[in-house]
Design a protein around this motif. Structure first.
Motif, short mmCIF file in Angstrom:
data_model
loop_
_atom_site.label_atom_id
_atom_site.label_comp_id
_atom_site.label_asym_id
_atom_site.label_seq_id
_atom_site.Cartn_x
_atom_site.Cartn_y
_atom_site.Cartn_z
N GLU A 139 0.83 -1.21 0.00
CA GLU A 139 0.00 0.00 0.00
C GLU A 139 0.86 1.26 0.00
N ARG A 140 1.97 1.20 0.78
CA ARG A 140 2.86 2.36 0.82
C ARG A 140 3.49 2.61 -0.55
N GLN A 141 3.96 1.51 -1.17
CA GLN A 141 4.55 1.66 -2.49
C GLN A 141 3.52 2.17 -3.50
N ALA A 142 2.27 1.66 -3.39
CA ALA A 142 1.22 2.12 -4.31
C ALA A 142 0.93 3.60 -4.10
N LYS A 143 0.85 4.00 -2.81
CA LYS A 143 0.60 5.41 -2.53
C LYS A 143 1.77 6.29 -2.99
N ILE A 144 3.01 5.77 -2.77
CA ILE A 144 4.17 6.54 -3.24
C ILE A 144 4.14 6.67 -4.76
N ALA A 145 3.82 5.54 -5.43
CA ALA A 145 3.76 5.59 -6.90
C ALA A 145 2.66 6.53 -7.36
N GLU A 146 1.51 6.48 -6.66
CA GLU A 146 0.42 7.38 -7.02
C GLU A 146 0.82 8.83 -6.79
#
Length: 220
Positions: free
Chosen positions: A148-155
């Motif tokens: 989730e953190r990586q997804a949020k960072i990517a977003e």
């Protein structure tokens, strides 16, 4: 001469002193029934009169009589038979029951100890399994949080890049608009200056190209 004679009459015992029979030294005779103890010889027992010395000496204070030995032996045999066939079997049954009870108690204690050890092993296995499950849950939660953190960072990076590109486009558009305005203003100024200097109005397209080339060279 006086002689002490022990005489039993009925239930009483008395001692009499008998005097000798004159100078001849003869002793006074008594009936055998008056002797405290029965005479030993058959002749003395059947005689009408006997001397006190012929009375029985009585039982020995040390050696028991035969009837006492017989009664003692009989009592011992009876006691031995009672012990062998009645008392000892009961005692043995009681001892066996006590031994069996103690052995059963030991067996029950061993069984309880084994059961407790088995329950402890099961508890430890359950605790280890729970710890492993908890570790798996924690690892899964960490992986989920990381994804989730990586997804949020990517977003967020995507939004930042989009905003950056939009800002660059806006800046480029603004710079283009300003450049056009500047070129137009410079073109007007140059045209006016050339016209004032030469008295002739220069070609507008030539002035615009010259100004554009000059500004492009200055930007580089």
């Amino acid at each position: 001469m006086l002689t002490a004679v022990v005489i039993q009459s009925g239930g009483t015992v008395r001692v009499e002193l008998l005097a000798g029979g004159g100078e001849s030294g003869e002793e006074e005779l008594i009936s055998p029934s008056k002797c405290l103890f029965e005479p030993e010889t058959e002749e003395a027992r059947t005689a009408e009169k006997i001397s006190p010395e012929e009375c029985g000496p009585g039982p020995s204070p040390i050696m028991p009589e035969m009837k006492e030995l017989a009664w003692g032996a009989g009592a011992f045999v009876v006691f031995a038979l009672l012990m062998r066939f009645f008392l000892f079997p009961r005692l043995k049954r009681g001892m066996d029951a006590r031994y069996n009870s103690i052995r059963e108690g030991h067996e029950n204690a061993d069984a309880a100890r084994s059961s407790a050890r088995s329950e402890v092993a099961q508890y430890e296995a359950a605790v280890a399994s729970a710890k492993a499950d908890a570790a798996k849950v924690v690892d899964a939660a960490r992986a989920t949080l990381e994804s989730e953190r990586q997804a949020k960072i990517a977003e967020a990076n995507s939004r930042i890049n989009a905003k950056r590109e939009a800002a660059l486009r806006d800046a480029e558009a603004a710079r283009g608009a300003v450049r056009g305005q500047i070129e137009s203003a410079v073109t007007d100024v140059v045209t006016s200056a050339v016209e004032a200097a030469t008295g002739k109005r220069p070609d507008a397209s030539a002035v615009s190209r010259a100004v554009a080339d000059t500004m492009s060279a200055g930007v580089r």
